[in-house]
Write a protein that holds these residues in place. Structure first.
Motif, short mmCIF file in Angstrom:
data_model
loop_
_atom_site.label_atom_id
_atom_site.label_comp_id
_atom_site.label_asym_id
_atom_site.label_seq_id
_atom_site.Cartn_x
_atom_site.Cartn_y
_atom_site.Cartn_z
N PRO A 235 0.81 -1.22 0.00
CA PRO A 235 0.00 0.00 0.00
C PRO A 235 0.84 1.27 0.00
O PRO A 235 0.46 2.28 -0.58
CB PRO A 235 -0.84 -0.11 1.28
N VAL A 236 2.01 1.18 0.65
CA VAL A 236 2.88 2.36 0.70
C VAL A 236 3.45 2.66 -0.69
O VAL A 236 3.40 3.79 -1.18
CB VAL A 236 4.02 2.16 1.73
N VAL A 237 3.95 1.63 -1.33
CA VAL A 237 4.59 1.85 -2.64
C VAL A 237 3.53 2.20 -3.69
O VAL A 237 3.79 2.98 -4.62
CB VAL A 237 5.44 0.63 -3.05
N LEU A 238 2.33 1.66 -3.54
CA LEU A 238 1.31 1.88 -4.57
C LEU A 238 0.51 3.16 -4.35
O LEU A 238 0.00 3.73 -5.31
CB LEU A 238 0.33 0.70 -4.60
N ILE A 239 0.40 3.61 -3.11
CA ILE A 239 -0.48 4.75 -2.86
C ILE A 239 0.27 6.00 -2.40
O ILE A 239 0.08 7.08 -2.96
CB ILE A 239 -1.55 4.40 -1.79
N THR A 240 1.11 5.87 -1.39
CA THR A 240 1.63 7.10 -0.77
C THR A 240 3.11 7.37 -1.02
O THR A 240 3.56 8.49 -0.82
CB THR A 240 1.46 7.04 0.77
N GLN A 241 3.86 6.36 -1.43
CA GLN A 241 5.31 6.53 -1.62
C GLN A 241 5.98 7.08 -0.36
O GLN A 241 6.97 7.81 -0.44
CB GLN A 241 5.59 7.46 -2.80
N GLY A 242 5.44 6.75 0.78
CA GLY A 242 6.07 7.17 2.04
C GLY A 242 5.60 8.53 2.54
O GLY A 242 5.88 8.91 3.67
N GLY A 243 4.90 9.30 1.71
CA GLY A 243 4.49 10.64 2.07
C GLY A 243 3.10 10.66 2.68
O GLY A 243 2.50 9.61 2.85
N PRO A 244 2.57 11.83 2.99
CA PRO A 244 3.26 13.13 2.94
C PRO A 244 4.16 13.34 4.16
O PRO A 244 3.86 12.83 5.23
CB PRO A 244 2.09 14.12 2.96
N ALA A 245 5.21 14.08 3.92
CA ALA A 245 6.19 14.42 4.97
C ALA A 245 6.65 13.18 5.73
O ALA A 245 6.75 13.21 6.96
CB ALA A 245 5.62 15.47 5.91
N ASN A 246 6.93 12.12 5.00
CA ASN A 246 7.48 10.88 5.59
C ASN A 246 6.51 10.15 6.52
O ASN A 246 6.90 9.21 7.21
CB ASN A 246 8.76 11.18 6.38
N SER A 247 5.25 10.58 6.56
CA SER A 247 4.33 10.05 7.56
C SER A 247 3.93 8.59 7.32
O SER A 247 3.45 7.93 8.23
CB SER A 247 3.06 10.91 7.64
N THR A 248 4.10 8.08 6.10
CA THR A 248 3.78 6.67 5.84
C THR A 248 5.02 5.90 5.40
O THR A 248 4.91 4.80 4.86
CB THR A 248 2.68 6.52 4.77
N ASN A 249 6.18 6.50 5.62
CA ASN A 249 7.42 5.80 5.25
C ASN A 249 7.67 4.69 6.27
O ASN A 249 7.95 4.96 7.43
CB ASN A 249 8.58 6.80 5.26
N VAL A 250 7.51 3.45 5.86
CA VAL A 250 7.70 2.32 6.77
C VAL A 250 9.03 1.63 6.44
O VAL A 250 9.62 1.89 5.39
CB VAL A 250 6.53 1.33 6.68
N THR A 252 10.11 -1.38 5.50
CA THR A 252 10.35 -2.16 4.28
C THR A 252 10.51 -1.24 3.07
O THR A 252 11.39 -1.43 2.23
CB THR A 252 9.19 -3.13 4.03
N PHE A 253 9.65 -0.22 3.00
CA PHE A 253 9.72 0.72 1.89
C PHE A 253 11.03 1.52 1.95
O PHE A 253 11.69 1.75 0.94
CB PHE A 253 8.52 1.67 1.94
N HIS A 254 11.41 1.90 3.17
CA HIS A 254 12.63 2.70 3.33
C HIS A 254 13.88 1.87 2.99
O HIS A 254 14.81 2.37 2.35
CB HIS A 254 12.70 3.23 4.76
N ILE A 255 13.86 0.60 3.41
CA ILE A 255 15.01 -0.26 3.11
C ILE A 255 15.13 -0.46 1.59
O ILE A 255 16.23 -0.45 1.03
CB ILE A 255 14.88 -1.62 3.83
N ARG A 256 13.98 -0.60 0.95
CA ARG A 256 14.01 -0.73 -0.52
C ARG A 256 14.59 0.53 -1.15
O ARG A 256 15.40 0.48 -2.07
CB ARG A 256 12.58 -1.00 -1.01
N ARG A 257 14.17 1.70 -0.65
CA ARG A 257 14.65 2.96 -1.20
C ARG A 257 16.17 3.09 -1.01
O ARG A 257 16.90 3.45 -1.93
CB ARG A 257 13.94 4.12 -0.51
N VAL A 258 16.63 2.78 0.18
CA VAL A 258 18.05 2.95 0.49
C VAL A 258 18.88 1.84 -0.18
O VAL A 258 19.88 2.11 -0.84
CB VAL A 258 18.28 2.93 2.03
#
Lengths: 296, 426
Positions: A235-250, A252-258
């Motif tokens: 849901p994070v990657v498909l809907i919010t991309q971690g935003g807004p203002a990092n509020s949905t950055n979890v 697994t998504f962050h590890i993938r980004r880094v």
């Protein structure tokens, strides 16, 4: 004869141990090893440069690497706690409702509840992102009928993570309800009959028989719910991309980004190790609490 | 067997491997374009394959948010050709994922593209990609809302920008004066950078971040004012993984008076607004108190070839890309790539394409962008650029949501940038 007696168990265990070693232990050990290195995921392991604890220091440092990690960690924890706290009681409630065999349409209700679990996440994400739309979303329109003003849902850091929790509960509740129903079918009806003869009311039956005998089911459900919630990604990657203002950055998504987008394999591995350690601690705590209650 | 026969046999034997290898070449092309645009690319690829029967090209599309991840996770086994944002190039070169252009291709790029665009496709003087699109930022405004609010002309300065935003804001009607995007790194950072350069500042110079400057602080303060005064509502600026979402919805539905956005949004705006698209005007970025002239930020895209592809695949890939971006493949002297880009309102960057499309580039919406291009600064392309961009995005979003002050935003942004660029340079 003696040699074959001792040799055969090892022979029997070798395939399983080999598979576990290759597919579970080796990756874990490799991840821990890489977490002490500066390594680009696009290069071979030989190119990894030992940096000691620097990756871990960065995770707790003041710059963006640390801030983003800590925020992702906190978001994951909040998402997990909220998901588990909502899913478990709700699954028991739905389980009790659906388990009433005398109610007409119980099977249909069970199927409808479980169907949300079978819908692919891509479809769920597309639909829910439109449901949550602040201007044209049906949820806000329905709320307006009862005098509640438009809610920002995914557009505000205050509500975005909770909106994802609602989506998660909606999708997972059917699965956990089925687990509860399975647990309920294991409880002998004679216990309820005996309780009624002794004058117990419905609430006393629930707290005296149902809940204690569902303990193992709920233990299993809570472990699975925690693992599912900690691994939230789609849901994070498909809907919010971690935003807004990092509020949905979890995490697994962050590890993938880094680890993948930025190719910072060492740093990503340190984050993965922290996630793994946290998960181990939580699961051990859940089992310890359950054991303590059983001993009582 | 006479001498001539021997020569023929030898020649045939020499040709045989070439023929066989030519028939075996299968290229894959990774892009983030929408299905309609992918269909145009597939059409062009089919036209090339018709002329080169040994080469087949299949196109794979992923959302923009997944493009870099797909390139990196594919690694040297990934697609033969990939479309990339210029900011990603240094890191991909460092990791050995993209192949340097052969000499003839490098000369083609140097001879036919503006020097600045060709430089964005280069690392340490070597060319790695064939540029295609160039994008620049400008102010988009809703002319109908301007008329209703009694605003005669688009704002030229930050004071006029704030004044116009105040007049356009009607929070009771759910209308904001100035839209600021969030949840998408480039979408957040590019408008900020455009305002910064229009205020005489820079993000990075000579590899060093300059976010601790007076010009940068004034830009952060402009954002803070917009939020505090209610001219911008952060919750109305969310973008989704496909770079659409409420930010776009609010502008096309007349709930946002002004935004700062790139020219490639033309097709999205047209799609969302229909006939009302004529209400959209384009103007240069307003000049800040420390600036002397309107400036903007530009960035480009390019196609690169996978360093892990076989020599035959690389050779075929470069040949296809030269054809796709060359004047023979499109209509009226333009390249097929330019035709595809123009279908989305994107500016082509090859000199001959700009000439071929000179009339189309003068249409009202694009004219404002084309005139801005001359004074645009290229977004700094450095190692660690993507991480720098994402870190700055987070700081700006915190400011947009009132979580930090302009001064805190500046301090965090500069500290992050110093750390990220230093680490990347190691």
């Amino acid at each position: 004869m003696r040699r074959s007696h001792f040799g055969s168990p090892w022979l029997m265990l070798t395939p399983a141990i080999s598979l576990i070693s290759v597919f579970i232990l080796v990756p874990i050990v490799l991840t821990v090893w890489l977490s002490f290195h500066d390594w680009s995921t696009q290069t071979g392991f030989g190119a990894a440069r030992f940096v000691g604890l620097r990756n871990y220091e960065d995770l707790f440092g003041p710059i963006s690497v640390g801030r983003d990690f800590r925020r992702a960690f906190l978001n994951t924890a909040v998402y997990t706690v909220l998901s588990v706290v909502i899913i478990l009681p709700l699954s028991v409630l739905f389980g009790l409702l659906v388990h009433q065999t005398r109610v007409a349409g119980g099977q249909v209700l069970r199927t409808i509840l479980f169907s949300t679990y079978m819908v692919p996440m891509i479809a769920v994400a597309l639909v829910w992102s439109k449901l949550y739309s602040p201007t044209e979303g049906p949820i806000n329109q329905i709320l307006s009928w009862i005098g509640i003003g438009p809610q920002p849902w995914l557009s505000s850091p205050d509500t975005a993570l909770f909106s994802l929790v609602i989506l998660n509960v909606w999708q997972q509740i059917g699965y956990f309800t089925v687990l509860v129903i399975a647990g309920l079918t294991q409880i002998p009806l004679s216990l309820y009959e005996a309780a009624r003869i002794d004058g117990a009311n419905r609430m006393q039956e629930f707290f005296g028989i149902t809940l204690p005998l569902l303990r193992r089911t709920l233990l299993f459900s809570s472990v699975i719910a925690v693992i599912n919630a900690v691994q939230v990604f789609e849901p994070v990657v498909l809907i919010t991309q971690g935003g807004p203002a990092n509020s949905t950055n979890v995490l697994t998504f962050h590890i993938r980004r880094v680890g993948i987008e930025r190719a910072q394999g060492g740093l990503g591995s340190a984050m993965a190790v922290m996630l793994m350690l946290s998960l181990i601690v939580i699961i051990v705590l859940i089992f310890a609490m359950a054991r303590q209650k059983e001993e009582r | 067997m006479n001498a001539i026969s021997r020569v023929w046999i030898a020649a045939a034997a020499t040709m045989m491997p070439l023929t066989a290898y030519a028939q075996d070449v299968q290229l894959t092309y990774l892009t983030h374009w929408a299905p309609d645009t992918v269909a145009l690319l597939e059409e062009a690829a089919s036209a090339y394959s018709a002329e080169h029967p040994g080469v087949t090209i299949s196109v794979r599309a992923v959302p923009f948010g997944d493009l870099l991840t797909t390139i990196r996770s594919g690694g040297t086994d990934g697609t033969t050709i990939a479309s990339i944002y210029d900011l990603w190039l240094p890191a991909l070169v460092k990791d050995g994922l993209v192949a340097p252009a052969p000499e003839n291709v490098a000369k083609e790029v140097s001879d036919n593209w503006p020097a600045g665009i060709a430089a964005a496709a280069s690392v340490d003087g070597a060319i790695y990609g064939i540029p295609n699109e160039v994008n620049v930022y400008a102010l988009n405004y809703n002319k109908a809302l301007f008329e209703e609010a009694g605003i005669a002309a688009p704002p030229k300065t930050w004071d006029e920008l704030k004044d116009a935003a105040a007049k356009l804001t009607d929070l009771s009607a759910g209308q904001q004066g100035f839209g600021m995007i969030n949840s998408w790194a480039a979408g957040v950072v590019h408008p900020f950078a455009s305002l910064l350069v229009s205020n005489g500042g820079q993000l990075i110079a000579d590899g060093k971040p300059l976010l601790d400057s007076k010009e940068a602080l004034e830009t952060f303060q402009l954002y803070e004012t917009m939020i505090k005064e209610g001219y911008s509502v952060a919750a109305m600026g969310t973008a989704d993984a496909n770079t659409t979402g409420p930010y776009l919805d609010n502008f096309v539905s007349g709930k946002t008076g002004m935004i700062i956005m790139a020219n490639w949004w033309e097709s999205a705006l047209k799609g969302g607004m229909g006939d009302d698209f004529d209400n959209i005007g384009t103007a240069p970025i307003p000049v800040g108190p420390s600036g002397d002239a309107p400036r903007s930020i530009s960035y480009s895209w390019q196609t690169v070839v996978n360093a892990g592809a076989t020599p035959a695949e690389q050779e075929a890939a470069w040949d296809f890309l030269v054809w796709l971006n060359g004047p023979e493949s499109g209509k009226n002297g333009a390249s097929a790539m330019a035709d595809i880009l123009q279908s989305m309102g994107i500016l082509p960057s090859r000199n001959s394409d700009i000439e071929a499309y000179s009339d189309a580039l003068n249409r009202p919406f694009l004219e404002g962008y084309v005139s801005t291009l001359a004074d645009a600064q290229a977004f700094p392309i450095v190692l660690g650029g993507q991480e720098f961009s994402e870190a700055l995005q987070q700081v700006i979003e915190q400011l947009q949501y009132g979580q930090i002050t302009a001064e805190e935003a500046q301090a965090n942004a500069q500290a992050d940038a110093v750390s990220i660029l230093e680490r990347a340079a190691q």
